[in-house]
Design a protein around this motif. Structure first.
Motif, PDB file in Angstrom:
ATOM      1  N   GLN A  20       1.730   5.198  -9.673  1.00 18.97           N
ATOM      2  CA  GLN A  20       0.830   4.768 -10.746  1.00 18.97           C
ATOM      3  C   GLN A  20       0.144   3.440 -10.435  1.00 18.97           C
ATOM      4  O   GLN A  20      -0.919   3.145 -10.990  1.00 18.97           O
ATOM      5  N   LEU A  21       0.741   2.636  -9.556  1.00 18.40           N
ATOM      6  CA  LEU A  21       0.145   1.361  -9.165  1.00 18.40           C
ATOM      7  C   LEU A  21      -0.890   1.517  -8.066  1.00 18.40           C
ATOM      8  O   LEU A  21      -1.476   0.537  -7.614  1.00 18.40           O
ATOM      9  N   GLY A  22      -1.108   2.747  -7.614  1.00 21.26           N
ATOM     10  CA  GLY A  22      -2.066   3.002  -6.550  1.00 21.26           C
ATOM     11  C   GLY A  22      -1.451   3.077  -5.172  1.00 21.26           C
ATOM     12  O   GLY A  22      -2.170   3.246  -4.179  1.00 21.26           O
ATOM     13  N   MET A  23      -0.134   2.932  -5.075  1.00 19.90           N
ATOM     14  CA  MET A  23       0.529   3.081  -3.781  1.00 19.90           C
ATOM     15  C   MET A  23       0.670   4.560  -3.445  1.00 19.90           C
ATOM     16  O   MET A  23       0.857   5.393  -4.333  1.00 19.90           O
ATOM     17  N   SER A  24       0.602   4.882  -2.164  1.00 18.80           N
ATOM     18  CA  SER A  24       1.050   6.206  -1.763  1.00 18.80           C
ATOM     19  C   SER A  24       2.561   6.123  -1.598  1.00 18.80           C
ATOM     20  O   SER A  24       3.085   5.138  -1.083  1.00 18.80           O
ATOM     21  N   ALA A  25       3.268   7.121  -2.095  1.00 20.99           N
ATOM     22  CA  ALA A  25       4.725   7.036  -2.193  1.00 20.99           C
ATOM     23  C   ALA A  25       5.374   8.282  -1.639  1.00 20.99           C
ATOM     24  O   ALA A  25       4.823   9.395  -1.731  1.00 20.99           O
ATOM     25  N   VAL A  26       6.555   8.097  -1.089  1.00 23.11           N
ATOM     26  CA  VAL A  26       7.338   9.200  -0.556  1.00 23.11           C
ATOM     27  C   VAL A  26       8.807   8.876  -0.762  1.00 23.11           C
ATOM     28  O   VAL A  26       9.191   7.702  -0.865  1.00 23.11           O
ATOM     29  N   ILE A  27       9.628   9.900  -0.862  1.00 18.84           N
ATOM     30  CA  ILE A  27      11.073   9.728  -1.017  1.00 18.84           C
ATOM     31  C   ILE A  27      11.738  10.166   0.277  1.00 18.84           C
ATOM     32  O   ILE A  27      11.526  11.295   0.743  1.00 18.84           O
ATOM     33  N   SER A  75       0.818  -1.214   0.000  1.00 19.79           N
ATOM     34  CA  SER A  75       0.000   0.000   0.000  1.00 19.79           C
ATOM     35  C   SER A  75       0.854   1.266   0.000  1.00 19.79           C
ATOM     36  O   SER A  75       0.451   2.285  -0.552  1.00 19.79           O
ATOM     37  N   LEU A  76       2.013   1.192   0.656  1.00 22.07           N
ATOM     38  CA  LEU A  76       2.869   2.362   0.836  1.00 22.07           C
ATOM     39  C   LEU A  76       4.258   2.060   0.297  1.00 22.07           C
ATOM     40  O   LEU A  76       4.740   0.929   0.404  1.00 22.07           O
ATOM     41  N   ALA A  77       4.902   3.059  -0.288  1.00 23.92           N
ATOM     42  CA  ALA A  77       6.257   2.885  -0.822  1.00 23.92           C
ATOM     43  C   ALA A  77       7.171   3.982  -0.293  1.00 23.92           C
ATOM     44  O   ALA A  77       6.812   5.166  -0.340  1.00 23.92           O
ATOM     45  N   ILE A  78       8.332   3.575   0.203  1.00 26.22           N
ATOM     46  CA  ILE A  78       9.383   4.507   0.620  1.00 26.22           C
ATOM     47  C   ILE A  78      10.561   4.299  -0.315  1.00 26.22           C
ATOM     48  O   ILE A  78      11.156   3.215  -0.348  1.00 26.22           O
ATOM     49  N   ILE A  79      10.868   5.309  -1.107  1.00 26.96           N
ATOM     50  CA  ILE A  79      11.984   5.238  -2.052  1.00 26.96           C
ATOM     51  C   ILE A  79      13.154   5.967  -1.396  1.00 26.96           C
ATOM     52  O   ILE A  79      13.081   7.158  -1.104  1.00 26.96           O
ATOM     53  N   GLY A 113      -0.554   8.268   2.733  1.00 32.15           N
ATOM     54  CA  GLY A 113      -0.234   7.472   3.909  1.00 32.15           C
ATOM     55  C   GLY A 113       1.247   7.255   4.107  1.00 32.15           C
ATOM     56  O   GLY A 113       1.727   7.183   5.246  1.00 32.15           O
ATOM     57  N   ALA A 114       2.011   7.137   3.006  1.00 34.15           N
ATOM     58  CA  ALA A 114       3.463   6.956   3.125  1.00 34.15           C
ATOM     59  C   ALA A 114       4.102   8.188   3.749  1.00 34.15           C
ATOM     60  O   ALA A 114       4.971   8.077   4.625  1.00 34.15           O
ATOM     61  N   ARG A 115       3.693   9.364   3.297  1.00 37.54           N
ATOM     62  CA  ARG A 115       4.212  10.608   3.875  1.00 37.54           C
ATOM     63  C   ARG A 115       3.905  10.681   5.364  1.00 37.54           C
ATOM     64  O   ARG A 115       4.778  11.006   6.188  1.00 37.54           O
ATOM     65  N   ASP A 116       2.677  10.359   5.727  1.00 40.87           N
ATOM     66  CA  ASP A 116       2.277  10.463   7.132  1.00 40.87           C
ATOM     67  C   ASP A 116       3.029   9.447   7.989  1.00 40.87           C
ATOM     68  O   ASP A 116       3.429   9.754   9.126  1.00 40.87           O
ATOM     69  N   LEU A 117       3.234   8.237   7.461  1.00 40.10           N
ATOM     70  CA  LEU A 117       3.981   7.223   8.208  1.00 40.10           C
ATOM     71  C   LEU A 117       5.412   7.664   8.442  1.00 40.10           C
ATOM     72  O   LEU A 117       5.933   7.597   9.571  1.00 40.10           O
TER      73      LEU A 117
END
Length: 386
Positions: free
Chosen positions: A342-349, A159-163, A314-318
């Motif tokens: 694009q896959l529907g994940m919330s993402a943050v770097i 659901s969430l991605a951290i790059i 959600g990734a940003r908030d986490l």
């Protein structure tokens, strides 16, 4: 051994593998796959069509959708013609810093994530943690694009991605896209005294560039309301125009290298549609009236999706909870984050090290930055087990 020492040792092993984009990354992928597999992770190695490059996808925890993805690219930029004070592929420690090609961009984050895998494996995770390590980010995010195509047909995706690109552990929630193209013009050579008998590829390339510059001005008026990017609109840059040999010969070949940095996908589609229409309706008919085999062909070097800032992320908030940060930023450089979005994940770097060190001789990462990253990952393990 402390987590920092484990991370440092693993980073040294990764630096010793010169995964320049032009070369294979398979040895590094195998090393990481074996390490994660020994901890009980479910591991997939997804090779490219050549069999010389591969993505690594792994999961620790329950077999269910959701959870958090930790992502980084395995490739590094070349070291040729750079003045290093030591071997770039032998990690050197001095003054609280680790020197070597890829230390900050971005093997430092990969080493920290994999060094923490034993802690994830030891926890009774309620939500899975996944790892995605890709190839050829530096030459167009090729590996991540392939990984996106694989994941889009699956149900069990995070659901969430951290790059973990180097941000000095700042939270980055957006960047523009980056689209790079080479357009080649094939005309008809001839004597310069009879220009009407030839098809001057350079002249048509110049007209093509002029149309791009006109479109660039139009983009200034298409900026989304409230855009926080600098500048707030999509941009076009002409990087190179070549063609011809001497004064008195009509040039038969020309090339234009150009790029676009869209703040929204519709701007990319607008520019591509308008310039294609210009070629088909204006340039090609004129060129082919003289020479039927004349042509204009555009090669896509890379189309990297932007990371669109979202109110609900959600990734940003986490990551804000894990790092106790109270603000976010945008950056000008591109990453793989938009492909996961694009896959529907919330993402943050968010990752250790400074982008100001990336691609330079004597690239380094501070041990303190790795320690901050490990603290974030410790907190993540607790969050996923809660």
């Amino acid at each position: 051994m402390t987590d920092l020492a484990t991370t440092r040792d693993l980073l040294g092993d990764l630096i010793a593998l010169p995964t320049v984009s032009a070369d294979s990354n398979l040895e590094m992928i195998a090393l990481l796959a074996n390490r994660l597999g020994d901890l009980g992770a479910e591991v997939e190695i997804l090779a490219d069509q050549t069999g010389t490059k591969a993505n690594l996808l792994a999961r620790i925890g329950p077999e269910e959708p959701g959870g958090v993805l930790l992502s980084g690219h395995s490739d590094v930029v070349p070291v040729e013609d750079q003045d290093w004070t030591s071997d770039p592929f032998v990690m050197r420690e001095a003054g609280g810093k680790l020197f070597g090609r890829g230390t900050c961009d971005m093997k430092g984050f990969i080493a920290a994530a994999v060094a923490m895998a034993d802690r994830f494996a030891a926890q009774d995770l309620r939500h899975p943690v996944s790892f995605a390590f890709t190839y050829d980010e530096e030459v167009g995010c090729l590996g991540a694009r392939g990984l996106r195509d694989v994941l889009q047909d699956r149900e069990l995706i995070p659901s969430l991605a951290i790059i973990g690109e180097p941000t000095e552990m700042r939270i980055i929630e957006g960047h523009k896209g980056c689209c790079e193209y080479t357009t080649r013009f094939t005309g008809l050579e001839g004597h310069g005294s009879r220009p009407e008998l030839g098809v001057n590829a350079v002249e048509y390339a110049v007209r093509y560039v002029s149309q791009l510059l006109e479109l660039r001005e139009h983009l200034r008026h298409r900026a989304p309301p409230g855009s926080a990017f600098e500048p707030p609109w999509s941009t076009i840059n002409i990087g190179r125009l070549t063609g011809g040999h001497v004064h008195n010969v009509i040039p038969g070949l020309a090339e234009v290298d150009w790029e676009m940095r869209p703040v929204q996908d519709r701007d990319r589609d607008y520019v591509k549609g308008e310039i294609d229409h210009f070629v088909r309706q204006k340039l090609l008919p004129e060129m082919r009236r003289v020479h039927p085999d004349a042509d204009v062909v555009t090669e896509v070097i890379g189309e990297v999706a932007g990371l669109i800032p979202m109110d609900d992320n959600g990734a940003r908030d986490l990551v804000a909870r894990l790092t106790r940060a109270n603000g976010t930023d945008l950056v000008s450089f591109g990453t793989e984050a938009g492909l996961f979005q694009q896959l529907g994940m919330s993402a943050v770097i968010c990752g250790p090290g400074s982008i100001s060190q990336a691609h330079k001789p004597d690239e380094f990462i501070e041990l303190e930055q790795l320690d901050h990253c490990l603290s974030m990952l410790h907190g993540l393990a607790d969050q996923l087990a809660a």
